[in-house]
Enzyme design. Sequence first.
Site, PDB file in Angstrom:
ATOM      1  N   GLY A 169       0.832  -1.198   0.000  1.00  0.00           N
ATOM      2  CA  GLY A 169       0.000   0.000   0.000  1.00  0.00           C
ATOM      3  C   GLY A 169       0.866   1.247   0.000  1.00  0.00           C
ATOM      4  O   GLY A 169       1.802   1.395  -0.787  1.00  0.00           O
ATOM      5  N   GLY A 170       0.557   2.146   0.918  1.00  0.00           N
ATOM      6  CA  GLY A 170       1.249   3.436   0.974  1.00  0.00           C
ATOM      7  C   GLY A 170       2.739   3.304   1.218  1.00  0.00           C
ATOM      8  O   GLY A 170       3.508   4.216   0.884  1.00  0.00           O
ATOM      9  N   GLY A 404      23.871   3.258 -33.665  1.00  0.00           N
ATOM     10  CA  GLY A 404      23.441   4.275 -32.701  1.00  0.00           C
ATOM     11  C   GLY A 404      23.973   3.990 -31.310  1.00  0.00           C
ATOM     12  O   GLY A 404      24.211   4.907 -30.514  1.00  0.00           O
ATOM     13  N   ALA A 405      24.174   2.705 -31.013  1.00  0.00           N
ATOM     14  CA  ALA A 405      24.667   2.343 -29.688  1.00  0.00           C
ATOM     15  C   ALA A 405      26.072   2.905 -29.455  1.00  0.00           C
ATOM     16  O   ALA A 405      26.449   3.212 -28.327  1.00  0.00           O
ATOM     17  CB  ALA A 405      24.658   0.828 -29.523  1.00  0.00           C
TER      18      ALA A 405
HETATM   19  C1  HXC Z   1      -3.107  -1.406  11.714  1.00  0.00           C
HETATM   20  C2  HXC Z   1      -2.080  -3.395  11.373  1.00  0.00           C
HETATM   21  C3  HXC Z   1      -1.957  -3.123  10.000  1.00  0.00           C
HETATM   22  C4  HXC Z   1      -2.465  -1.890   9.529  1.00  0.00           C
HETATM   23  C5  HXC Z   1      -1.073  -5.032  10.374  1.00  0.00           C
HETATM   24  N1  HXC Z   1      -1.527  -4.598  11.543  1.00  0.00           N
HETATM   25  N2  HXC Z   1      -1.346  -4.145   9.400  1.00  0.00           N
HETATM   26  N3  HXC Z   1      -2.631  -2.536  12.210  1.00  0.00           N
HETATM   27  N4  HXC Z   1      -3.048  -1.063  10.435  1.00  0.00           N
HETATM   28  N5  HXC Z   1      -2.385  -1.560   8.250  1.00  0.00           N
HETATM   29  C6  HXC Z   1      -1.401  -5.270  12.842  1.00  0.00           C
HETATM   30  C7  HXC Z   1      -2.322  -6.461  12.995  1.00  0.00           C
HETATM   31  O1  HXC Z   1      -3.571  -6.037  13.463  1.00  0.00           O
HETATM   32  C8  HXC Z   1      -1.559  -7.294  14.007  1.00  0.00           C
HETATM   33  O2  HXC Z   1      -1.783  -6.750  15.288  1.00  0.00           O
HETATM   34  C9  HXC Z   1      -0.130  -7.023  13.670  1.00  0.00           C
HETATM   35  O3  HXC Z   1      -0.109  -5.813  12.931  1.00  0.00           O
HETATM   36  C10 HXC Z   1       0.486  -8.116  12.815  1.00  0.00           C
HETATM   37  O4  HXC Z   1      -0.361  -8.353  11.700  1.00  0.00           O
HETATM   38  P1  HXC Z   1      -0.770  -9.813  11.240  1.00  0.00           P
HETATM   39  O5  HXC Z   1      -1.862  -9.649  10.251  1.00  0.00           O
HETATM   40  O6  HXC Z   1      -1.005 -10.667  12.428  1.00  0.00           O
HETATM   41  O7  HXC Z   1       0.578 -10.292  10.552  1.00  0.00           O
HETATM   42  P2  HXC Z   1       0.769 -11.137   9.253  1.00  0.00           P
HETATM   43  O8  HXC Z   1      -0.128 -12.346   9.296  1.00  0.00           O
HETATM   44  O9  HXC Z   1       2.214 -11.366   9.120  1.00  0.00           O
HETATM   45  O10 HXC Z   1       0.290 -10.247   8.046  1.00  0.00           O
HETATM   46  C11 HXC Z   1       0.985  -9.048   7.730  1.00  0.00           C
HETATM   47  C12 HXC Z   1       0.197  -8.229   6.688  1.00  0.00           C
HETATM   48  C13 HXC Z   1      -1.260  -8.064   7.194  1.00  0.00           C
HETATM   49  C14 HXC Z   1       0.214  -8.993   5.366  1.00  0.00           C
HETATM   50  C15 HXC Z   1       0.922  -6.928   6.508  1.00  0.00           C
HETATM   51  O11 HXC Z   1      -1.219  -7.590   8.524  1.00  0.00           O
HETATM   52  C16 HXC Z   1      -2.039  -7.115   6.361  1.00  0.00           C
HETATM   53  O12 HXC Z   1      -2.532  -7.505   5.291  1.00  0.00           O
HETATM   54  N6  HXC Z   1      -2.224  -5.875   6.861  1.00  0.00           N
HETATM   55  C17 HXC Z   1      -3.032  -4.902   6.217  1.00  0.00           C
HETATM   56  C18 HXC Z   1      -2.367  -4.393   4.963  1.00  0.00           C
HETATM   57  C19 HXC Z   1      -3.128  -3.274   4.364  1.00  0.00           C
HETATM   58  O13 HXC Z   1      -4.180  -3.483   3.709  1.00  0.00           O
HETATM   59  N7  HXC Z   1      -2.707  -1.998   4.652  1.00  0.00           N
HETATM   60  C20 HXC Z   1      -3.407  -0.835   4.281  1.00  0.00           C
HETATM   61  C21 HXC Z   1      -2.951  -0.572   2.856  1.00  0.00           C
HETATM   62  S1  HXC Z   1      -3.758   0.817   2.209  1.00  0.00           S
HETATM   63  P3  HXC Z   1      -1.656  -7.609  16.624  1.00  0.00           P
HETATM   64  O14 HXC Z   1      -2.118  -6.680  17.701  1.00  0.00           O
HETATM   65  O15 HXC Z   1      -2.532  -8.793  16.418  1.00  0.00           O
HETATM   66  O16 HXC Z   1      -0.219  -7.973  16.753  1.00  0.00           O
HETATM   67  C22 HXC Z   1      -2.624   1.963   2.263  1.00  0.00           C
HETATM   68  C23 HXC Z   1      -3.126   3.207   1.649  1.00  0.00           C
HETATM   69  C24 HXC Z   1      -2.109   4.319   1.708  1.00  0.00           C
HETATM   70  O17 HXC Z   1      -1.559   1.795   2.718  1.00  0.00           O
HETATM   71  C25 HXC Z   1      -1.953   4.914   0.364  1.00  0.00           C
HETATM   72  C26 HXC Z   1      -1.109   6.160   0.438  1.00  0.00           C
HETATM   73  C27 HXC Z   1      -0.678   6.561  -0.933  1.00  0.00           C
END
Ligand code: HXC
Length: 510
Positions: A169-170, A404-405
């Site tokens: 993502g971001g 050209g290269a």
């Molecule tokens: C808040 C988050 C988080 C997030 C993970 N966590 N991503 N908390 N915001 N984006 C937290 C989980 O709740 C969890 O908390 C801990 O981090 C570990 O995550 P897990 O899911 O248990 O780990 P894992 O199985 O290894 O998976 C990792 C992951 C997954 C693949 C990164 O967490 C995931 O898909 N996260 C969301 C990704 C996402 O969609 N992000 C937003 C993208 S949009 P606990 O308390 O249980 O330890 C974006 C837009 C911005 O970024 C654009 C700007 C240009």
Amino acid sequence: MKDIIEQLTLRREVARLGGGEARNAKQHERGKLTARERIELLLDENSFEEFDMFVQHRCTDFGMEDNKIPGDGVVTGWGTINGRVVYLFAKDFTVFGGSLSETHAQKIVKIQEMALRNRSPIIGLFDAGGARIQEGVAALGGYGEVFFRNVMASGVIPQISVIMGPCAGGDVYSPAMTDFIFMVKDTSYMFVTGPDVVKTVTNEDVTAEELGGASVHAVKSSIADTAFENDVEALLQVRRLVDFLPACNTSDVPELPTSDAGDRVEISLDTLVPENPNQPYDMHELINKVVDEGDFFEIQEAFAKNIITGFGRLEGRTVGFVANQPMVLAGVLDSDSSRKAARFVRFCDCFSIPLVTFVDVPGFLPGTAQEYGGLIKHGAKLLFAYAQATVPKITVITRKAYGGAYDVMSSKHIRGDVNYAWPSAEIAVMGAKGAVEIIFRKDIGNDEKIAEHTANYEKRFCSPFVAAERGYIDEVIMPHSTRRRISRALHLLANKTVENPWRKHDNIPL
Ligand code: HXC
């Protein structure tokens, strides 16, 4: 006073635990180090000074007011690498998955601003789940602030990103605007949208590794510059890279002590180019024999292998090398190799790193795949980058420099400063066979005549002398003296001053 000191010690201990022992253990189980362990390996011993250790998020949605962890998912500060200052931030996956909140972004921005103001490199270690979902738009705003500072710092201080876990993502766009991206094999991946979203939108079934692992980005997409085996190797290699880089665009390249004499001759280079012009040889051998102590740091080693880019040193000072690689696709220039080399040339020019170009190129790669893929524009990137570069530019043509290269590969005509050729050089509009089949088309079928024309063409054009007669080549040099010649040329060009005409900025064909 004693109480307050004890309180500080306690608060520090809590902060240093990040997301807690269980989450740290999970991080290790996955083959990853924690943010603070990474920092310890990256920096000189005891040199890290942390900032904003007690910063916490201010989110009150989704029960977050009761869920605060000091540091807020990113460890920031500064330290030294072999005595030279670097700024850094390391995402802490054990704290809210390293996700970016408003305050997390503010910590990064503070470090970015300090690095830019004080003109030292900045390194980001990524291991995070993107925007803090509970914060929504505040996280988006935070990303924007970080991105903007990446752009402001571009070309002023070196910016390095190391992807050591998820980067989604971001999180992807900050690294994308830095100078170098390194990845760790098997544990890191980068993508704008993950496998689940891909499945929903395009119905493709793809794993995280297939979508954005190191095997994709270091080999196919060229997003990553190199992939390393594990966290330790990645961090040690970043230390090695930093040793090659100047602190900023107005400081000199670092100078390391060396016992390798600038006038060292390498007799074995006299036989590097095979008698048969169609037989390949490994251009790495030339580079390794020219640089100080054989120490060459290759950039994008696994992508577009028909061109080699990387850093070495001559007499202790950093030089950027660009070299066609006859071992892969005969060293031809195609879209990928042109883009790869263009970006490297521009990096070197930003940071006043002299360029040495070794040329053995049969031309641009023909075909619909290349033309449809924008070969004209990609080739133009490399031409543009070389022409625009004002750093010292030294070129050595070892064998083919066709069409050209020839012009593109740092020729005299686009402001090459010192252009050498080996006696084996063939500087021509094209190879003998192709040329004869065009200009003596009427004789095709008459093998004897074609052989005679080919021999005449080779004698006249497949040599360095036609170009040397015109002054396009400054000197035809002995291969064994290549290191000595380049070292001397670098001395000659030490005070080179060239300015391009004023403009707001150029319009490189992107
Ligand atoms: C808040 C988050 C988080 C997030 C993970 N966590 N991503 N908390 N915001 N984006 C937290 C989980 O709740 C969890 O908390 C801990 O981090 C570990 O995550 P897990 O899911 O248990 O780990 P894992 O199985 O290894 O998976 C990792 C992951 C997954 C693949 C990164 O967490 C995931 O898909 N996260 C969301 C990704 C996402 O969609 N992000 C937003 C993208 S949009 P606990 O308390 O249980 O330890 C974006 C837009 C911005 O970024 C654009 C700007 C240009």
